[in-house]
Scaffold this motif. Structure first.
Motif, PDB file in Angstrom:
ATOM      1  N   VAL A 362       0.833  -1.212   0.000  1.00 25.27           N
ATOM      2  CA  VAL A 362       0.000   0.000   0.000  1.00 25.27           C
ATOM      3  C   VAL A 362       0.864   1.256   0.000  1.00 25.27           C
ATOM      4  O   VAL A 362       0.729   2.131  -0.869  1.00 25.27           O
ATOM      5  CB  VAL A 362      -0.965   0.014   1.208  1.00 25.27           C
ATOM      6  N   ILE A 363       1.781   1.352   0.962  1.00 24.25           N
ATOM      7  CA  ILE A 363       2.601   2.556   1.065  1.00 24.25           C
ATOM      8  C   ILE A 363       3.649   2.578  -0.044  1.00 24.25           C
ATOM      9  O   ILE A 363       3.989   3.632  -0.580  1.00 24.25           O
ATOM     10  CB  ILE A 363       3.252   2.661   2.457  1.00 24.25           C
ATOM     11  N   GLY A 364       4.154   1.402  -0.419  1.00 28.05           N
ATOM     12  CA  GLY A 364       5.108   1.335  -1.523  1.00 28.05           C
ATOM     13  C   GLY A 364       4.506   1.816  -2.830  1.00 28.05           C
ATOM     14  O   GLY A 364       5.152   2.548  -3.597  1.00 28.05           O
ATOM     15  N   SER A 365       3.274   1.429  -3.088  1.00 29.72           N
ATOM     16  CA  SER A 365       2.609   1.874  -4.321  1.00 29.72           C
ATOM     17  C   SER A 365       2.329   3.365  -4.301  1.00 29.72           C
ATOM     18  O   SER A 365       2.464   4.054  -5.320  1.00 29.72           O
ATOM     19  CB  SER A 365       1.294   1.091  -4.517  1.00 29.72           C
ATOM     20  N   ASN A 366       1.964   3.891  -3.124  1.00 23.87           N
ATOM     21  CA  ASN A 366       1.782   5.340  -2.991  1.00 23.87           C
ATOM     22  C   ASN A 366       3.091   6.075  -3.265  1.00 23.87           C
ATOM     23  O   ASN A 366       3.110   7.128  -3.908  1.00 23.87           O
ATOM     24  CB  ASN A 366       1.267   5.665  -1.590  1.00 23.87           C
ATOM     25  N   SER A 367       4.201   5.497  -2.812  1.00 25.97           N
ATOM     26  CA  SER A 367       5.514   6.081  -3.084  1.00 25.97           C
ATOM     27  C   SER A 367       5.794   6.107  -4.577  1.00 25.97           C
ATOM     28  O   SER A 367       6.412   7.041  -5.090  1.00 25.97           O
ATOM     29  CB  SER A 367       6.609   5.269  -2.378  1.00 25.97           C
ATOM     30  N   GLY A 368       5.354   5.054  -5.263  1.00 27.98           N
ATOM     31  CA  GLY A 368       5.533   4.998  -6.710  1.00 27.98           C
ATOM     32  C   GLY A 368       4.824   6.143  -7.411  1.00 27.98           C
ATOM     33  O   GLY A 368       5.334   6.691  -8.397  1.00 27.98           O
ATOM     34  N   LEU A 369       3.647   6.516  -6.915  1.00 23.18           N
ATOM     35  CA  LEU A 369       2.945   7.668  -7.485  1.00 23.18           C
ATOM     36  C   LEU A 369       3.754   8.946  -7.288  1.00 23.18           C
ATOM     37  O   LEU A 369       3.803   9.816  -8.159  1.00 23.18           O
ATOM     38  CB  LEU A 369       1.566   7.830  -6.830  1.00 23.18           C
ATOM     39  N   MET A 370       4.415   9.079  -6.126  1.00 29.31           N
ATOM     40  CA  MET A 370       5.285  10.240  -5.877  1.00 29.31           C
ATOM     41  C   MET A 370       6.425  10.274  -6.898  1.00 29.31           C
ATOM     42  O   MET A 370       6.747  11.321  -7.454  1.00 29.31           O
ATOM     43  CB  MET A 370       5.872  10.169  -4.465  1.00 29.31           C
ATOM     44  N   GLY A 371       7.022   9.101  -7.130  1.00 31.08           N
ATOM     45  CA  GLY A 371       8.098   9.019  -8.107  1.00 31.08           C
ATOM     46  C   GLY A 371       7.615   9.365  -9.501  1.00 31.08           C
ATOM     47  O   GLY A 371       8.311  10.060 -10.261  1.00 31.08           O
ATOM     48  N   LEU A 372       6.408   8.913  -9.843  1.00 29.34           N
ATOM     49  CA  LEU A 372       5.831   9.221 -11.152  1.00 29.34           C
ATOM     50  C   LEU A 372       5.609  10.718 -11.310  1.00 29.34           C
ATOM     51  O   LEU A 372       5.907  11.300 -12.369  1.00 29.34           O
ATOM     52  CB  LEU A 372       4.503   8.468 -11.319  1.00 29.34           C
ATOM     53  N   ALA A 373       5.103  11.366 -10.265  1.00 24.81           N
ATOM     54  CA  ALA A 373       4.879  12.817 -10.317  1.00 24.81           C
ATOM     55  C   ALA A 373       6.200  13.570 -10.456  1.00 24.81           C
ATOM     56  O   ALA A 373       6.279  14.574 -11.173  1.00 24.81           O
ATOM     57  CB  ALA A 373       4.134  13.277  -9.066  1.00 24.81           C
ATOM     58  N   ALA A 374       7.251  13.068  -9.781  1.00 26.27           N
ATOM     59  CA  ALA A 374       8.555  13.749  -9.823  1.00 26.27           C
ATOM     60  C   ALA A 374       9.172  13.739 -11.219  1.00 26.27           C
ATOM     61  O   ALA A 374       9.908  14.655 -11.588  1.00 26.27           O
ATOM     62  CB  ALA A 374       9.517  13.107  -8.825  1.00 26.27           C
ATOM     63  N   ILE A 375       8.872  12.694 -12.015  1.00 32.78           N
ATOM     64  CA  ILE A 375       9.465  12.605 -13.357  1.00 32.78           C
ATOM     65  C   ILE A 375       8.497  13.072 -14.448  1.00 32.78           C
ATOM     66  O   ILE A 375       8.845  13.057 -15.633  1.00 32.78           O
ATOM     67  CB  ILE A 375       9.940  11.158 -13.667  1.00 32.78           C
ATOM     68  N   SER A 376       7.308  13.505 -14.042  1.00 38.15           N
ATOM     69  CA  SER A 376       6.291  13.890 -15.029  1.00 38.15           C
ATOM     70  C   SER A 376       6.345  15.364 -15.418  1.00 38.15           C
ATOM     71  O   SER A 376       5.759  15.756 -16.427  1.00 38.15           O
ATOM     72  CB  SER A 376       4.887  13.567 -14.492  1.00 38.15           C
ATOM     73  N   TYR A 377       7.030  16.195 -14.609  1.00 30.52           N
ATOM     74  CA  TYR A 377       7.010  17.635 -14.848  1.00 30.52           C
ATOM     75  C   TYR A 377       8.426  18.198 -14.964  1.00 30.52           C
ATOM     76  O   TYR A 377       9.348  17.730 -14.287  1.00 30.52           O
ATOM     77  CB  TYR A 377       6.288  18.349 -13.701  1.00 30.52           C
ATOM     78  N   PRO A 378       8.617  19.233 -15.810  1.00 27.61           N
ATOM     79  CA  PRO A 378       9.921  19.902 -15.896  1.00 27.61           C
ATOM     80  C   PRO A 378      10.212  20.684 -14.615  1.00 27.61           C
ATOM     81  O   PRO A 378       9.314  20.933 -13.803  1.00 27.61           O
ATOM     82  CB  PRO A 378       9.761  20.840 -17.096  1.00 27.61           C
ATOM     83  N   ALA A 379      11.492  21.085 -14.435  1.00 24.76           N
ATOM     84  CA  ALA A 379      11.940  21.704 -13.178  1.00 24.76           C
ATOM     85  C   ALA A 379      11.144  22.958 -12.815  1.00 24.76           C
ATOM     86  O   ALA A 379      10.867  23.211 -11.642  1.00 24.76           O
ATOM     87  CB  ALA A 379      13.424  22.036 -13.254  1.00 24.76           C
TER      88      ALA A 379
END
Length: 441
Positions: A362-379
């Protein structure tokens, strides 16, 4: 005069990941750590606070949600302010706000005071994680960005694990107040260390580009890539095109509209499931007959499982398709919550094992969403993107404590609560599947 331009991306990707960069990411990790520690303190202490204040589960659910309202507002405001006024400044505001007001919770005498202090502390909590992830990601080599983002986010799970272990010893000996005194004090100490030793974001300094900033940029670059930093003929430039205007509007430009909306929907449901676990697992286990030491240790197991998952999912997302990895993660999250509910009244060893498995997925998958958001947008809009994704996601965390409190007040069984709410993980899979289809066009 400089006659050669080098991008910040080139600087970061030019050599090894230095000790200086590791130190920066470690400080961001520690800020996330105390975010997780402070967030989990209320969940662990909730049964004892309930007895101390002679309050109902429904009323305490409102207090938990008040913290999440503050976190929602903090994520929106501090994320956008970081893109305009610098990540370091907003990180410090976040750290000291949640540290000081968490400390103050030790002195509450009513539910109303708890609601107020959780709201103010939540403002800081909401800004801490998205700004820490955005900040650390901007000092990471591009090929390691998702791994480092999720590793830093693992600080939340490790902090929550430590809160459970800390509580298992201190709660029965020194009372629930000792948890908040310790958590708030150490969070402020980490804030002081960050104030002294944390630099500003290179991308932010390059885009602001004042004379003072140029000197600071060269000093920072010298500690990451000395050959670039000592060459006065080099002019450092941004890795990405500067986006004019208000950062928020760019979340919906250049083909990002569908992904942004779908990401927000996934965050809402994921945060709901996450916060149902963080808010009510100790109370659910107490309802099933666990002692205060047992439910504190089981809660630590929930987060201990998450620590390994958070790091692992970032590595997998860097190596494979991130959306496919997330679909697998949320399916296993559904299975794990269902099984936890079924075995919640079993022996402590069985409960501890399934708590760790549930936390892992559960928490690992939520972390994955954080990682996805971090690589989805420019600086230029990364802080805004992460801030709004976590801020909108907090809508789910607002509902979870109240919903859990109402379910418990309505005498729902632990098994029924877990089975009903586990279904939301399947809905997240559907959202990710749609994101995959959108991205393939």
């Amino acid at each position: 005069m400089p006659n050669n331009s080098v991008s910040i991306k080139e600087v970061l990707d030019s050599g090894k990941f230095t000790l200086y960069q590791i130190w920066i990411c470690t400080l961001c990790f520690l800020l996330a750590f105390f975010d997780g520690f402070d967030l989990s303190l209320v969940g662990v202490a909730l049964p004892d606070i309930s007895e101390y204040l002679n309050s109902t589960s429904a009323a305490l659910g409102v207090a938990m949600s008040a913290g999440n309202v503050g976190a929602l507002i903090g994520a929106f405001i501090l994320g956008m302010m970081a893109d305009r006024f610098g990540r370091k400044n907003m990180l410090l505001v976040s750290a000291f706000t949640f540290g000081i007001f968490t400390l103050a919770i030790a002195f509450i005498q009513s539910v109303e005071q708890l609601i107020f202090l959780r709201f103010i502390a939540g403002l800081g909590l909401g800004g801490a994680v998205p700004n820490a992830l955005a900040f650390g990601s901007e000092y990471a080599p591009s090929k390691k960005r998702a791994t480092l983002a999720t590793t830093m986010y693992a600080g939340v799970a490790i902090g929550a694990t430590f809160a459970g272990l800390f509580a298992s010893y201190f709660l029965p000996r020194f009372g629930w107040q000792s948890l908040f005194l310790a958590g708030g004090t150490v969070a402020c100490l980490i804030g002081i260390i960050a104030l002294i030793s944390l630099p500003e974001s290179l991308e932010f300094l390059v885009k602001r580009n004042t004379n003072i900033d140029k000197s600071r940029i060269r000093k920072i670059v010298s500690r990451i890539a000395p050959l670039y930093g000592t060459d006065n003929n080099i002019d450092f430039v941004s890795s990405e095109k500067r986006l004019a205007g208000v950062p928020f509007k760019h979340l919906f430009k250049d083909g990002r509209t569908a992904n942004t909306i779908l990401l927000w929907m996934a965050f809402i449901l994921s945060y709901y499931l996450l916060w149902l676990i963080l808010s009510w697992t100790p109370t659910l286990l107490k309802k099933s007959g666990a002692s205060s030491q047992e439910f504190s240790l089981a809660f630590a197991c929930v987060n201990m499982g998450a620590v390994f998952a958070t790091v692992l999912i970032g590595i997998l997302m860097d190596k494979f398709n991130p959306l496919k990895i997330l679909k697998i993660g949320f399916f296993l999250a559904f299975i794990s919550v269902f099984i936890f509910g079924y075995f919640a009244s079993s022996s402590f060893i069985i409960v501890a094992v399934f708590s760790a498995i549930m936390g892992f997925f559960v928490i690992g998958s939520n972390s994955g969403l954080m990682g996805l958001a971090a690589i989805s947008y420019p600086a230029d809009i990364r802080g805004t993107g992460l801030g709004w994704a976590t801020g909108v996601g907090r809508a789910g965390s607002l509902l979870a404590p109240v919903a859990g409190g109402l379910m418990l007040t309505g005498n729902w069984s632990v098994n029924y609560i877990c089975t009903t709410n586990a279904i939301l993980a399947l809905v997240v899979i559907l959202i990710i599947f749609i994101m995959q289809k959108v991205n393939s066009k």
